[in-house]
Design a protein around this motif. Structure first.
Motif, mmCIF file in Angstrom:
data_model
loop_
_atom_site.group_PDB
_atom_site.id
_atom_site.type_symbol
_atom_site.label_atom_id
_atom_site.label_comp_id
_atom_site.label_asym_id
_atom_site.label_seq_id
_atom_site.Cartn_x
_atom_site.Cartn_y
_atom_site.Cartn_z
ATOM 1 N N LEU A 5 0.802 -1.219 0.000
ATOM 2 C CA LEU A 5 0.000 0.000 0.000
ATOM 3 C C LEU A 5 0.839 1.275 0.000
ATOM 4 O O LEU A 5 0.281 2.360 -0.105
ATOM 5 N N ARG A 6 2.149 1.149 0.113
ATOM 6 C CA ARG A 6 2.991 2.344 0.186
ATOM 7 C C ARG A 6 2.898 3.223 -1.053
ATOM 8 O O ARG A 6 2.817 4.451 -0.929
ATOM 9 N N PRO A 7 2.872 2.671 -2.288
ATOM 10 C CA PRO A 7 2.717 3.548 -3.458
ATOM 11 C C PRO A 7 1.408 4.327 -3.446
ATOM 12 O O PRO A 7 1.369 5.501 -3.842
ATOM 13 N N PHE A 8 0.333 3.678 -2.997
ATOM 14 C CA PHE A 8 -0.952 4.377 -2.909
ATOM 15 C C PHE A 8 -0.882 5.529 -1.903
ATOM 16 O O PHE A 8 -1.351 6.643 -2.179
ATOM 17 N N VAL A 9 -0.284 5.269 -0.737
ATOM 18 C CA VAL A 9 -0.161 6.313 0.290
ATOM 19 C C VAL A 9 0.711 7.454 -0.221
ATOM 20 O O VAL A 9 0.394 8.635 -0.022
ATOM 21 N N ASN A 10 1.801 7.129 -0.906
ATOM 22 C CA ASN A 10 2.674 8.176 -1.449
ATOM 23 C C ASN A 10 1.942 9.030 -2.479
ATOM 24 O O ASN A 10 2.126 10.255 -2.540
ATOM 25 N N GLY A 11 1.115 8.393 -3.296
ATOM 26 C CA GLY A 11 0.363 9.148 -4.286
ATOM 27 C C GLY A 11 -0.661 10.074 -3.658
ATOM 28 O O GLY A 11 -0.795 11.237 -4.055
ATOM 29 N N VAL A 12 -1.373 9.564 -2.657
ATOM 30 C CA VAL A 12 -2.389 10.379 -1.982
ATOM 31 C C VAL A 12 -1.754 11.547 -1.243
ATOM 32 O O VAL A 12 -2.219 12.692 -1.337
ATOM 33 N N THR A 13 -0.690 11.284 -0.522
ATOM 34 C CA THR A 13 -0.032 12.356 0.236
ATOM 35 C C THR A 13 0.631 13.376 -0.682
ATOM 36 O O THR A 13 0.626 14.579 -0.396
ATOM 37 N N GLY A 14 1.196 12.900 -1.793
ATOM 38 C CA GLY A 14 1.778 13.842 -2.743
ATOM 39 C C GLY A 14 0.738 14.780 -3.335
ATOM 40 O O GLY A 14 0.984 15.978 -3.503
ATOM 41 N N LEU A 15 -0.437 14.237 -3.623
ATOM 42 C CA LEU A 15 -1.527 15.067 -4.136
ATOM 43 C C LEU A 15 -2.021 16.040 -3.070
ATOM 44 O O LEU A 15 -2.302 17.204 -3.357
ATOM 45 N N GLY A 16 -2.106 15.564 -1.816
ATOM 46 C CA GLY A 16 -2.567 16.431 -0.744
ATOM 47 C C GLY A 16 -1.641 17.600 -0.478
ATOM 48 O O GLY A 16 -2.095 18.724 -0.245
#
Length: 330
Positions: A145-156
């Protein structure tokens, strides 16, 4: 031998007295000095800023004599250092001055708006700490799930609060009609309903920041040798996460969370303006634009004081959580 025994209590008492003195200087005098220095810098900067607040009071058609009389009445003809110490003496007694524009006491203007802003900040802080720490923990321990979390946080992180406010208003207030678009409401339930969208808009970027800091700290602690040893012994993963990973990762997470909460007070200015909330932030914007000295100074010093207080508490808690820091603290 007797003299040696008698000298020990005295030596121990001296060390405790020195430690207490260092603690007072570090935890009390240091923050107080910082706030005082900041208040002086703010006061002088406002006094030297371009613009004439007297013109706002007497109008453009006033004569030079009327302007001079009003300047004397407001005390603006005195040196800035003298005016600062007058303000400081009154502020220490609870008198924050009088607004030049509304001619009302600043404390009475600030009190209801301060409650609104504190409610907004508290709601945002809960969202940030709960979602940010949870999301960061998932990103730190789960490779899948780390790539998903990185994508969400980068967008935020990339979404400014003002843009988030416009999107939330357009979707959830205008199109869906779930939330109001203006004001802070009346009463506890109505106030929470009105401040939900502003709290979400204010917290989006900070959630991403806390999540990134948490993920990095958890990931670093998860590969420590003692954690791998605990895994090899067959300890439950939840126990390892709670006892070995999260406890050691709590220092950077605590720092990031505390600085985030401190920054929410200043960040509320944009969100309150976007949602038409009559809070401390919007009051500061109006005061600065009209060069209204008293409320601008009071709010600015309040923001600095909150930031210094929170960072001091963070520093104190860190030294109690981490024994390694305790050795170098008062």
């Amino acid at each position: 031998m007797t003299r040696l025994k008698e000298s020990r209590p005295s030596s121990s008492g001296t060390r405790r007295a020195r430690a207490l003195a260092r603690g007072v200087v570090h935890w009390v005098l240091g923050p107080v000095t910082t706030v005082l220095a900041a208040s002086f810098a703010i006061f002088v900067a406002l006094a030297l800023a371009p613009g004439d607040p007297v013109a706002r009071v007497v109008g453009d058609r006033a004569t030079d004599a009327q302007r001079a009389a009003m300047r004397h009445q407001l005390g603006l003809d005195e040196p800035v250092v003298v005016r600062y110490f007058h303000w400081l003496g009154d502020a220490l007694q609870g008198d924050l001055g009088t607004s030049l524009i509304s001619r009302q006491d600043v404390a009475s203007l600030l009190a209801p708006r301060l409650l609104t802003t504190l409610t907004l900040v508290l709601m945002s802080a809960v969202i940030i700490l709960v979602i940010g720490v949870a999301l960061g923990t998932v990103g730190g321990v789960s490779d899948r799930l780390r790539p998903f979390v990185n994508g969400v946080t980068g967008l935020g992180v990339a979404i400014p609060s003002f843009v988030a406010s416009m999107v939330l208003i357009g979707v959830f207030a205008v199109q869906l009609g779930w939330f109001p678009t203006f004001g802070s409401g009346a009463g506890l339930v109505d106030r929470l309903w009105h401040l939900t969208l502003p709290a979400v808009a204010l917290s989006i970027g900070w959630v991403a920041y806390v999540a990134q800091m948490t993920a990095a700290a958890v990931k670093e602690e998860a590969v420590r040798e003692h954690v791998e040893t605990a895994v090899g012994r067959g300890m439950p993963r939840t126990l390892i996460l709670r006892r070995h990973v999260m406890r050691n990762a709590s220092i950077p997470v605590l720092t990031a969370s505390g600085l985030t909460v401190a920054g929410l007070v200043a960040g509320s200015v944009v969100v309150e303006t976007a949602f038409g909330i009559d809070g401390v932030g919007s009051m500061l914007v109006r005061s600065v634009s009209s060069k209204d000295y008293a409320p601008t100074t009071a709010i600015s010093v309040l923001v600095v004081g909150v930031f210094v207080a929170i960072t001091t508490v963070i520093d104190f808690v860190q030294t109690r959580v981490d024994p390694r820091l305790r050795e170098h603290s008062p």
